[in-house]
Write a protein that holds these residues in place. Structure first.
Motif, PDB file in Angstrom:
ATOM      1  N   GLY A  34      42.424  47.774  30.629  1.00 36.50           N
ATOM      2  CA  GLY A  34      41.076  47.954  31.153  1.00 36.50           C
ATOM      3  C   GLY A  34      40.897  47.299  32.505  1.00 36.50           C
ATOM      4  O   GLY A  34      41.868  46.920  33.171  1.00 36.50           O
ATOM      5  N   ARG A  35      39.647  47.172  32.899  1.00 37.36           N
ATOM      6  CA  ARG A  35      39.302  46.567  34.192  1.00 37.36           C
ATOM      7  C   ARG A  35      38.841  45.134  33.992  1.00 37.36           C
ATOM      8  O   ARG A  35      38.059  44.848  33.099  1.00 37.36           O
ATOM      9  CB  ARG A  35      38.220  47.377  34.873  1.00 37.36           C
ATOM     10  CG  ARG A  35      38.717  48.736  35.261  1.00 37.36           C
ATOM     11  CD  ARG A  35      37.714  49.494  36.047  1.00 37.36           C
ATOM     12  NE  ARG A  35      38.294  50.799  36.341  1.00 37.36           N
ATOM     13  CZ  ARG A  35      37.863  51.571  37.296  1.00 37.36           C
ATOM     14  NH1 ARG A  35      36.857  51.198  38.041  1.00 37.36           N
ATOM     15  NH2 ARG A  35      38.426  52.733  37.504  1.00 37.36           N
ATOM     16  N   TRP A  36      39.337  44.285  34.862  1.00 42.14           N
ATOM     17  CA  TRP A  36      39.069  42.851  34.777  1.00 42.14           C
ATOM     18  C   TRP A  36      38.617  42.341  36.140  1.00 42.14           C
ATOM     19  O   TRP A  36      39.163  42.722  37.163  1.00 42.14           O
ATOM     20  CB  TRP A  36      40.336  42.108  34.354  1.00 42.14           C
ATOM     21  CG  TRP A  36      40.791  42.496  32.990  1.00 42.14           C
ATOM     22  CD1 TRP A  36      41.679  43.482  32.661  1.00 42.14           C
ATOM     23  CD2 TRP A  36      40.349  41.941  31.759  1.00 42.14           C
ATOM     24  NE1 TRP A  36      41.817  43.557  31.304  1.00 42.14           N
ATOM     25  CE2 TRP A  36      41.011  42.620  30.727  1.00 42.14           C
ATOM     26  CE3 TRP A  36      39.449  40.924  31.434  1.00 42.14           C
ATOM     27  CZ2 TRP A  36      40.806  42.320  29.381  1.00 42.14           C
ATOM     28  CZ3 TRP A  36      39.257  40.620  30.094  1.00 42.14           C
ATOM     29  CH2 TRP A  36      39.932  41.316  29.088  1.00 42.14           C
ATOM     30  N   GLY A  37      37.637  41.440  36.137  1.00 42.25           N
ATOM     31  CA  GLY A  37      37.188  40.823  37.369  1.00 42.25           C
ATOM     32  C   GLY A  37      36.028  41.561  37.998  1.00 42.25           C
ATOM     33  O   GLY A  37      35.422  42.446  37.415  1.00 42.25           O
ATOM     34  N   SER A  38      35.736  41.182  39.235  1.00 35.78           N
ATOM     35  CA  SER A  38      34.602  41.719  39.970  1.00 35.78           C
ATOM     36  C   SER A  38      35.076  42.557  41.152  1.00 35.78           C
ATOM     37  O   SER A  38      36.049  42.199  41.813  1.00 35.78           O
ATOM     38  CB  SER A  38      33.741  40.566  40.486  1.00 35.78           C
ATOM     39  OG  SER A  38      32.747  41.042  41.366  1.00 35.78           O
ATOM     40  N   THR A  39      34.367  43.628  41.420  1.00 28.16           N
ATOM     41  CA  THR A  39      34.701  44.447  42.583  1.00 28.16           C
ATOM     42  C   THR A  39      33.897  44.020  43.812  1.00 28.16           C
ATOM     43  O   THR A  39      33.970  44.667  44.854  1.00 28.16           O
ATOM     44  CB  THR A  39      34.461  45.945  42.291  1.00 28.16           C
ATOM     45  OG1 THR A  39      33.108  46.120  41.862  1.00 28.16           O
ATOM     46  CG2 THR A  39      35.424  46.453  41.227  1.00 28.16           C
ATOM     47  N   SER A  40      33.175  42.909  43.703  1.00 34.34           N
ATOM     48  CA  SER A  40      32.442  42.384  44.860  1.00 34.34           C
ATOM     49  C   SER A  40      33.424  41.911  45.921  1.00 34.34           C
ATOM     50  O   SER A  40      34.530  41.458  45.609  1.00 34.34           O
ATOM     51  CB  SER A  40      31.554  41.212  44.450  1.00 34.34           C
ATOM     52  OG  SER A  40      30.576  41.628  43.531  1.00 34.34           O
ATOM     53  N   SER A  41      33.024  41.989  47.166  1.00 31.52           N
ATOM     54  CA  SER A  41      33.873  41.583  48.283  1.00 31.52           C
ATOM     55  C   SER A  41      34.373  40.156  48.112  1.00 31.52           C
ATOM     56  O   SER A  41      33.606  39.253  47.778  1.00 31.52           O
ATOM     57  CB  SER A  41      33.083  41.703  49.587  1.00 31.52           C
ATOM     58  OG  SER A  41      33.881  41.313  50.676  1.00 31.52           O
TER      59      SER A  41
END
Length: 124
Positions: A34-41
């Protein structure tokens, strides 16, 4: 009478299939995929596939590689990375050796076994 036997056999076969499917449980590695973490800059994130391939960013550089999933753990192996210089970004994720999942958190460790960070499961 013959029709009743067929119905009973069909029901028995279906019950056996459902029982076996229930024993299968969660597929190995499902906790890691799956997806982990933040996609924020400037924030680290990873997208991990069921075959162990992963891609993402350490907050500055793009990361990718082929890992090995075993239950609720991933061993990252070699990580390919771009080499951009970004001021004020902690690129700890590029030093990842393993990741251990507990609930919606992945604890990331370096090759010495020290915790270097945590990633939260993110939406699809």
């Amino acid at each position: 009478m013959l029709q009743n036997r067929r119905i009973h056999r069909t029901a028995a076969v279906l019950a056996a299939i459902l029982l076996l499917a229930g024993c299968a449980g969660t597929p190995s590695g499902a906790a890691v995929v799956g997806r982990w973490g933040s996609t924020s800059s400037g924030q680290p994130n990873l997208d991990i596939q069921s075959d162990g391939t992963f891609s993402g960013t350490d907050g500055c550089n793009r990361l990718s590689g082929q890992g090995q999933i075993d239950g609720d753990e991933i061993t990252f192996g070699s990580i390919a990375s771009t080499m951009m210089a970004c001021e004020g970004v902690d690129t700890w994720l590029s030093k990842a050796a393993t990741g251990n999942v507990s609930g919606d958190s992945m604890t990331v460790l370096d090759d010495g076994g020290s915790t270097i960070g945590t990633l939260k499961r993110s939406g699809s």
